[in-house]
Each structure stands twice: as structure tokens, then as C-alpha cells.
Design a protein around this motif. Structure first.
Motif, PDB file in Angstrom:
ATOM      1  N   ASP A  25       0.816  -1.219   0.000  1.00  0.00           N
ATOM      2  CA  ASP A  25       0.000   0.000   0.000  1.00  0.00           C
ATOM      3  C   ASP A  25       0.850   1.270   0.000  1.00  0.00           C
ATOM      4  O   ASP A  25       0.493   2.261  -0.628  1.00  0.00           O
ATOM      5  N   MET A  26       1.974   1.232   0.699  1.00  0.00           N
ATOM      6  CA  MET A  26       2.834   2.407   0.806  1.00  0.00           C
ATOM      7  C   MET A  26       3.792   2.542  -0.381  1.00  0.00           C
ATOM      8  O   MET A  26       4.505   3.526  -0.494  1.00  0.00           O
ATOM      9  N   GLY A  27       3.812   1.555  -1.256  1.00  0.00           N
ATOM     10  CA  GLY A  27       4.687   1.608  -2.422  1.00  0.00           C
ATOM     11  C   GLY A  27       6.127   1.212  -2.139  1.00  0.00           C
ATOM     12  O   GLY A  27       7.020   1.453  -2.953  1.00  0.00           O
ATOM     13  N   CYS A  28       6.371   0.599  -1.006  1.00  0.00           N
ATOM     14  CA  CYS A  28       7.735   0.237  -0.601  1.00  0.00           C
ATOM     15  C   CYS A  28       8.399  -0.743  -1.568  1.00  0.00           C
ATOM     16  O   CYS A  28       9.622  -0.705  -1.751  1.00  0.00           O
ATOM     17  N   TYR A  29       7.596  -1.618  -2.163  1.00  0.00           N
ATOM     18  CA  TYR A  29       8.157  -2.621  -3.070  1.00  0.00           C
ATOM     19  C   TYR A  29       8.746  -1.981  -4.326  1.00  0.00           C
ATOM     20  O   TYR A  29       9.590  -2.581  -4.982  1.00  0.00           O
ATOM     21  N   SER A  30       8.335  -0.778  -4.639  1.00  0.00           N
ATOM     22  CA  SER A  30       8.869  -0.097  -5.821  1.00  0.00           C
ATOM     23  C   SER A  30      10.378   0.095  -5.718  1.00  0.00           C
ATOM     24  O   SER A  30      11.086   0.010  -6.723  1.00  0.00           O
ATOM     25  N   CYS A  31      10.860   0.353  -4.520  1.00  0.00           N
ATOM     26  CA  CYS A  31      12.302   0.589  -4.327  1.00  0.00           C
ATOM     27  C   CYS A  31      13.002  -0.544  -3.579  1.00  0.00           C
ATOM     28  O   CYS A  31      14.186  -0.779  -3.786  1.00  0.00           O
ATOM     29  N   HIS A  32      12.285  -1.224  -2.700  1.00  0.00           N
ATOM     30  CA  HIS A  32      12.914  -2.207  -1.826  1.00  0.00           C
ATOM     31  C   HIS A  32      12.509  -3.642  -2.128  1.00  0.00           C
ATOM     32  O   HIS A  32      12.839  -4.547  -1.358  1.00  0.00           O
ATOM     33  N   GLY A  33      11.816  -3.876  -3.231  1.00  0.00           N
ATOM     34  CA  GLY A  33      11.317  -5.205  -3.569  1.00  0.00           C
ATOM     35  C   GLY A  33      12.380  -6.134  -4.135  1.00  0.00           C
ATOM     36  O   GLY A  33      13.577  -5.988  -3.870  1.00  0.00           O
ATOM     37  N   ALA A  34      11.951  -7.074  -4.939  1.00  0.00           N
ATOM     38  CA  ALA A  34      12.842  -8.098  -5.493  1.00  0.00           C
ATOM     39  C   ALA A  34      13.970  -7.497  -6.322  1.00  0.00           C
ATOM     40  O   ALA A  34      15.072  -8.052  -6.378  1.00  0.00           O
ATOM     41  N   TYR A  35      13.710  -6.383  -6.961  1.00  0.00           N
ATOM     42  CA  TYR A  35      14.725  -5.697  -7.762  1.00  0.00           C
ATOM     43  C   TYR A  35      14.855  -4.270  -7.237  1.00  0.00           C
ATOM     44  O   TYR A  35      14.246  -3.349  -7.774  1.00  0.00           O
ATOM     45  N   PRO A  36      15.649  -4.091  -6.166  1.00  0.00           N
ATOM     46  CA  PRO A  36      15.767  -2.765  -5.549  1.00  0.00           C
ATOM     47  C   PRO A  36      16.200  -1.694  -6.550  1.00  0.00           C
ATOM     48  O   PRO A  36      16.970  -1.950  -7.472  1.00  0.00           O
ATOM     49  N   ARG A  37      15.658  -0.518  -6.345  1.00  0.00           N
ATOM     50  CA  ARG A  37      15.952   0.621  -7.216  1.00  0.00           C
ATOM     51  C   ARG A  37      17.182   1.372  -6.700  1.00  0.00           C
ATOM     52  O   ARG A  37      17.275   1.693  -5.529  1.00  0.00           O
ATOM     53  N   GLY A  38      18.101   1.649  -7.592  1.00  0.00           N
ATOM     54  CA  GLY A  38      19.280   2.435  -7.236  1.00  0.00           C
ATOM     55  C   GLY A  38      20.050   1.811  -6.088  1.00  0.00           C
ATOM     56  O   GLY A  38      20.377   0.634  -6.102  1.00  0.00           O
ATOM     57  N   GLU A  39      20.308   2.619  -5.082  1.00  0.00           N
ATOM     58  CA  GLU A  39      21.061   2.162  -3.918  1.00  0.00           C
ATOM     59  C   GLU A  39      20.167   1.682  -2.781  1.00  0.00           C
ATOM     60  O   GLU A  39      20.657   1.391  -1.685  1.00  0.00           O
ATOM     61  N   ALA A  40      18.865   1.600  -3.025  1.00  0.00           N
ATOM     62  CA  ALA A  40      17.938   1.173  -1.984  1.00  0.00           C
ATOM     63  C   ALA A  40      18.201  -0.284  -1.604  1.00  0.00           C
ATOM     64  O   ALA A  40      18.325  -1.138  -2.477  1.00  0.00           O
ATOM     65  N   PRO A  41      18.283  -0.565  -0.308  1.00  0.00           N
ATOM     66  CA  PRO A  41      18.456  -1.958   0.108  1.00  0.00           C
ATOM     67  C   PRO A  41      17.146  -2.728  -0.073  1.00  0.00           C
ATOM     68  O   PRO A  41      16.061  -2.165   0.077  1.00  0.00           O
ATOM     69  N   GLY A  42      17.247  -3.989  -0.408  1.00  0.00           N
ATOM     70  CA  GLY A  42      16.063  -4.839  -0.538  1.00  0.00           C
ATOM     71  C   GLY A  42      15.531  -5.227   0.838  1.00  0.00           C
ATOM     72  O   GLY A  42      16.215  -5.076   1.864  1.00  0.00           O
TER      73      GLY A  42
END
Length: 99
Positions: A25-42
Motif C-alpha cells: 500500500d505504501m509503495g515500498c516494493y517499488s524501491c525495496h522489492g525483489a529488484y531494488p531501485r538504485g542504492e535502496a536496500p532490498g
């Protein structure tokens, strides 16, 4: 006593689902999901990092309070929008293994 234990055991999977659903709901998977975005930790990396806090609600709360006052929230719109209650719930989900 047995009934209370059974209810508690049945509720445990729902706690994890609530955390995962909240992350969706918060959209966290967009950056921290299976394929982290940029330098975001999974999520796996974050869960491993904070696993040592499992069972220590006071330490969890201190960490969330510290983060909410620090730079981790700055310059990331999604982080800035997280309420204290949501931050606590998401962090608890991470401490519990993010499953």
C-alpha cells in the motif's frame, strides 16, 4: 489458556500479511522489492540487518524514533509521507523477517 494460545498462533501469519500488505500500500516494493531501485536496500537485506532487534519492542521504537528525526527521511518523498504508526509497523515487519 489453550484457546488464547491457539488464537495467538493463528494471528501470527496475519501480522506478517499485514506488514507485507502495508508495504504494498505504501509503495515500498517499488524501491525495496525483489529488484531494488538504485542504492535502496532490498527487504531481505533490511530484515537481516535488523533481525537482532527481534523481541525487543523498546529497541525497535528507539530505532524508529531516531530514524524519523534523521536524514533517512529527507529527500525521499515516500519516506517523508510515512506516519509514525506506519513507520513502526513497517519496521516491526522488517525485524520479524519481512515475510
Amino acid at each position: 489458556m489453550r484457546a488464547a494460545l491457539l488464537v495467538a498462533m493463528l494471528a501470527l501469519p496475519m501480522v506478517g500479511q499485514a506488514g507485507s500488505a502495508l508495504a504494498v500500500d505504501m509503495g515500498c516494493y517499488s524501491c525495496h522489492g525483489a529488484y531494488p531501485r538504485g542504492e535502496a536496500p532490498g527487504f531481505g537485506q533490511l530484515a537481516g540487518k535488523y533481525a537482532g532487534l527481534k523481541g525487543d519492542a523498546s529497541a525497535e521504537q528507539k530505532r524508529v524514533d531516531k530514524w524519523r528525526q534523521g536524514e533517512w527521511l529527507e529527500h525521499i518523498d515516500a519516506h517523508e509521507r510515512v506516519s509514525p504508526e506506519t513507520a513502526r509497523a513497517l519496521f516491526h515487519w522488517l525485524v520479524e523477517g519481512a515475510k
